[in-house]
Design an enzyme around this catalytic site. Structure first.
Site, PDB file in Angstrom:
ATOM      1  N   ARG A 382       0.912  -1.247  -0.160  1.00 19.20           N
ATOM      2  CA  ARG A 382       0.176  -0.002   0.069  1.00 19.20           C
ATOM      3  C   ARG A 382       0.886   1.387   0.037  1.00 19.20           C
ATOM      4  O   ARG A 382       0.447   2.328  -0.304  1.00 19.20           O
ATOM      5  CB  ARG A 382      -0.923   0.012   1.148  1.00 19.20           C
ATOM      6  CG  ARG A 382      -0.106   0.078   2.557  1.00 19.20           C
ATOM      7  CD  ARG A 382      -0.995  -0.440   3.811  1.00 19.20           C
ATOM      8  NE  ARG A 382      -0.405  -0.236   4.961  1.00 19.20           N
ATOM      9  CZ  ARG A 382       0.808  -1.210   5.327  1.00 19.20           C
ATOM     10  NH1 ARG A 382       1.206  -2.039   4.627  1.00 19.20           N
ATOM     11  NH2 ARG A 382       1.277  -0.890   6.311  1.00 19.20           N
ATOM     12  N   ASN A 444      -0.504   6.972  14.882  1.00 19.96           N
ATOM     13  CA  ASN A 444      -0.989   6.949  16.336  1.00 19.96           C
ATOM     14  C   ASN A 444      -1.671   8.064  17.106  1.00 19.96           C
ATOM     15  O   ASN A 444      -1.306   9.321  16.401  1.00 19.96           O
ATOM     16  CB  ASN A 444       0.176   6.257  17.243  1.00 19.96           C
ATOM     17  CG  ASN A 444       1.410   7.341  17.256  1.00 19.96           C
ATOM     18  OD1 ASN A 444       1.310   8.072  18.070  1.00 19.96           O
ATOM     19  ND2 ASN A 444       2.133   7.199  16.238  1.00 19.96           N
ATOM     20  N   CYS A 499      -6.686  -9.441  36.759  1.00 20.44           N
ATOM     21  CA  CYS A 499      -7.155 -10.743  37.480  1.00 20.44           C
ATOM     22  C   CYS A 499      -7.649 -11.539  36.126  1.00 20.44           C
ATOM     23  O   CYS A 499      -7.736 -12.842  36.282  1.00 20.44           O
ATOM     24  CB  CYS A 499      -8.246 -10.510  38.366  1.00 20.44           C
ATOM     25  SG  CYS A 499      -9.836  -9.585  37.796  1.00 20.44           S
TER      26      CYS A 499
END
Length: 827
Positions: A382, A444, A499
């Site tokens: 691209r 970004n 967690c």
């Protein structure tokens, strides 16, 4: 029907980013298509460039005409030396170099029936209405996909005819939505409740399938069922009253349904009367039905006093543009000083456009482009200014070289600097005050925010654009007129709780992130060979550092040979996929219940099970091979991929028996006199996702899929894993070209000095579903401050005028101004 066993023939290194948009099956279909593109002026070559990059089987470019001065305003593969020569022939070499997997040929004769019947897709540009009708009839009757595209100045049109029964296999190109199941009721209808950690994302009429359900297992084997949405976390299905009782677990996944479209011939459509090629070949995304008209007439000069002579041809490469904007504007374009940040996909397209329009190509004009990256093979699909021989070279230098070849008059300077606080010595006050504008071609948000702040600080206009697969946006920031890009939005809400990653993963994204974190074993090592022993003494708490330096035979983790590396990898496998799971189940058994009597392992908490190492299991061995080789690399030990020899080493590896542990102590041994300086040499590595020989993705894929197996999560293949773990942004050339074109339309307005905000456009486009929204930008936010409470005289301050880093200081200064005004009025 296509033979999917040939998927391996797709060059994944070249098509990497495009594959994440189209997928392997659509790429397979693309690879069988032969395409004819008629007309090699600016629009024709732009279409040909994008089609060739996309990876079709073959492209034939047709043009009987010869190169003229006006062609050089938009045809980026034609040079002044080509004047008088056939446009198709002159473009052939450059077009062929874009993609080695596509056969490109030129046809310089007229269009006729025999020629068109050789192709699956026919694209007409720069054609007469008579030819469009005649060839449209022919293509429609023979099942050939037919596209007409045309541009005239600031206007363009596109017409598509894909036949009377065109099947679209994927209407939007999005990943199928899926959700974890919390409960399913027995009834007519049955109600499915999903876990509340995220919305299910389904809509009425969506068809879904079920898997991994425990209890109501009948749902795991039925055909896709249509749902009715009841809420953000629930929906109803058919009659479940005769099914078994639901117990736990399960995943519901959207099943995409194909749709049939009917297209009419151009002759029929003309009774009422541009970008849409990927759809015709791949049957992915919703094609245009059937006509699109576009104009950007708001770009025109607002000075009505320009004489007709201002638009006459001058015998230069800019004659086509002068015919639209006039010669005075052309001279102004050539005097512009612009700063382009980024020479990637959007940057390449912008530079091509800058060269064609003559930006910075006159006396006093200048383009400065900076990009710190080097060209990789995955860029070539691209970032069309680069070729395979450019791999490893600086993007900015090669892009600048390509621009000079397109237009030798352009004054361009290439830098390899990152734009941040560290480079303000280069891009400081003098640099920014000398600019006319800035273009952002960044990948970004943080870099965009920083550049936006610098433009606000120095009151410079900024053109900004971005892409995500088939989606794109553009934004123009004009000082004192439009809203700025603004501060970065916090992404903490999207963070996965620790967690969940450690104990309760339930999606492949979770296990991939754990695998990526595990890769830090090979990146966070420290080279201590030059450190004196005295500097190590304060680091006694870093037991891991000691372990990496002390030899394995004396209790450390430093391998002496290849066999030690294999032993380490095997023991690591046992720790991660057996021992740690057994430890978790020791604390929370499978039949554990909460204080309210509900099963602990339910909803998004999937009950895991330990794995038993099997040297004949491909994934098990892939982990050991990758981990052992990576471990050897950081200590300078050469490894191997010979599975048979590794299996022999594994036969001798001692695996300690597992016993649950309550705590782990770290002993300080960093000052051990046995540590020799020569033994401390280590070779940390940086993660590189696109090198298939470095074992980086091998490790992450194997680590992720093993953890997924622990928790009965469907595994992901290497391609999908690379996209998620590598945070790859899907990209296709067409979207990038569209963004650059829209940004340059705003550039015209900025250079012309348009003062009315209604002239400018913010664009949001999704080519997959034909979503085109161009809207007026927002105005800058304002607030009012009074001079005093005695005699209030409010004045406005634009937030866009306040530099992000100094906003607090500015507010404080305003406060002091208020206090001073009160004192003056009192006096």
């Amino acid at each position: 029907k296509y033979n999917m066993e040939n998927i391996g023939e797709i060059d994944e290194g070249f098509y990497s980013r495009q594959l994440y948009v189209l997928g392997h099956e659509a790429m397979q279909r693309m690879g069988t298509a032969s395409v004819l593109i008629a007309g090699m002026r600016g629009l024709g070559v732009e279409i040909a460039k994008n089609v060739i990059l996309s990876g079709v089987k073959s492209v034939t470019v047709q043009d009987e005409g010869r190169t003229e001065w006006t062609d050089l305003s938009s045809q980026f593969f034609l040079r002044e030396s080509h004047l008088g020569q056939n446009r198709a022939t002159c473009s052939l070499q450059q077009l062929s170099a874009l993609n080695p997997h596509v056969r490109v040929s030129a046809h310089t004769g007229p269009l006729d029936e025999d020629l068109l019947l050789q192709f699956e897709v026919v694209v007409l540009t720069d054609s007469s209405l008579g030819d469009q009708k005649r060839f449209g009839e022919l293509c429609h009757s023979h099942g050939i996909k037919f596209i007409v595209a045309d541009t005239k100045g600031l206007c363009g049109q596109l017409f598509c005819d894909f036949g009377e029964a065109f099947e679209v296999l994927d209407q939007n190109g999005e990943m199928p939505a899926s959700a974890m199941i919390q409960n399913i009721s027995k009834g007519n209808p049955g109600v499915v409740v999903c876990t509340d950690d995220q919305k299910h994302g389904f809509s009425d009429g969506t068809k879904v399938s079920f898997s991994e359900i425990q209890g109501m297992t009948e749902l795991n084997s039925i055909d896709p069922v249509e749902i009715t949405v009841r809420g953000l976390h629930s929906f109803s299905i058919g009659d479940t009253s005769a099914f078994s009782k639901y117990e736990r677990g399960g995943v519901v996944t959207e099943v995409k349904q194909p749709c049939m479209l009917n297209f009419v011939k151009l002759t029929v459509f003309c009774s009422v009367r541009y970008i849409m090629f990927l759809q015709a070949c791949s049957r992915k995304f919703m094609p245009l039905q059937q006509w699109l008209y576009f104009d950007a007439l708001e770009c025109l000069p607002q000075d009505d006093q320009l004489g007709e002579s201002s638009f006459s041809a001058k015998g230069t490469r800019y004659d086509g543009q002068i015919a639209v904007f006039g010669s005075a504007f052309q001279e102004k374009l050539e005097r512009q000083k612009y700063f382009l940040v980024g020479a990637g996909a959007i940057g390449c397209e912008l530079l091509k456009n800058f060269a064609l329009i003559g930006l910075g190509a006159g006396e006093g004009g200048q383009i400065t482009v900076t990009d710190m990256d080097f060209i990789e093979r995955s860029n070539l699909n691209r970032q069309f200014l680069f070729r395979s021989q450019d791999i490893g070279k600086p993007k900015s230098e090669i892009a600048a070289k390509a621009v000079r070849e397109m237009n030798p008059q352009v004054n361009i300077t290439a830098h390899q600097n990152r734009l941040d606080a560290d480079s303000e010595g280069v891009y400081g006050y003098d640099f920014f005050t000398g600019l006319d504008g800035v273009a952002a071609a960044l990948d970004n948000v943080e870099a965009r925010v920083y550049l936006d702040g610098r433009c606000i600080q120095h009151q410079k206009p900024m053109l900004e654009g971005g892409t995500l697969g088939s989606k794109c946006h553009t934004l123009v920031v004009v000082p004192h007129l439009t809203e700025s890009y603004g501060p970065a939005k916090s992404s903490s809400n999207n963070a996965i709780p620790l967690c969940t990653l450690k104990n309760f993963p339930h999606r492949i994204e979770h296990t991939l992130q754990v695998g990526y974190r595990g890769f830090s074993l090979f990146t966070s090592v420290t080279d201590l060979s030059s450190q004196p022993q005295t500097t190590l003494r304060p680091w006694r708490f870093l037991g891991g550092v000691w372990g990496s330096l002390e030899a394995m035979r004396t209790g450390g983790q430093r391998p002496a040979n290849w066999e030690d590396c294999v032993s380490w990898a095997r023991c690591k496998w046992e720790t991660l996929y057996n021992n740690e799971i057994r430890q978790l189940l020791h604390c929370f058994p499978a039949d554990q219940v909460t204080s309210t009597g509900l099963p602990f392992w339910s909803g998004s908490k999937r009950c895991p099970h330990p794995l038993t190492f099997d040297p004949n299991n491909t994934t098990h061995m892939e982990y050991v091979v990758a981990a052992a080789n990576l471990y050897g690399q950081i200590y300078g030990i050469k490894g191997t991929t010979d599975v048979a020899s590794i299996r022999k080493i594994l036969e001798k590896v001692h695996i300690p028996s597992f016993t649950p542990k309550s705590s782990v102590k770290i002993h300080g041994k960093l000052a051990s006199p046995s540590l020799k300086s020569s033994a401390m040499q280590m070779y940390p590595m940086d993660f590189e996702k696109d090198d298939d020989t470095n074992f980086h993705m091998d490790y992450i894929v194997a680590a992720s899929n093993l953890r997924a197996e622990n928790y009965d999560i469907p595994a992901a293949d290497r391609h999908q894993s690379k996209r998620i773990a590598g945070r790859i942004i899907p990209a296709i050339a067409t979207t990038t070209a569209a963004v650059a074109g829209l940004m340059c339309l705003e550039l015209y307005k900025v250079v012309l000095g348009h003062k009315n905000i209604s002239s400018y456009r913010t664009a949001y486009i999704n080519l997959a579903v034909q979503y085109f929204v161009l809207s007026q930008p927002s105005r800058p936010q304002q607030f009012q401050v009074s001079y005093s409470s005695i005699h209030p005289q409010p004045f406005s301050v634009r937030l866009s005028d306040c530099v992000g880093d100094f906003r607090d200081e500015i507010y404080e200064a305003v406060s002091h101004l208020q206090d001073l005004s009160k004192a003056l009025y009192t006096a």
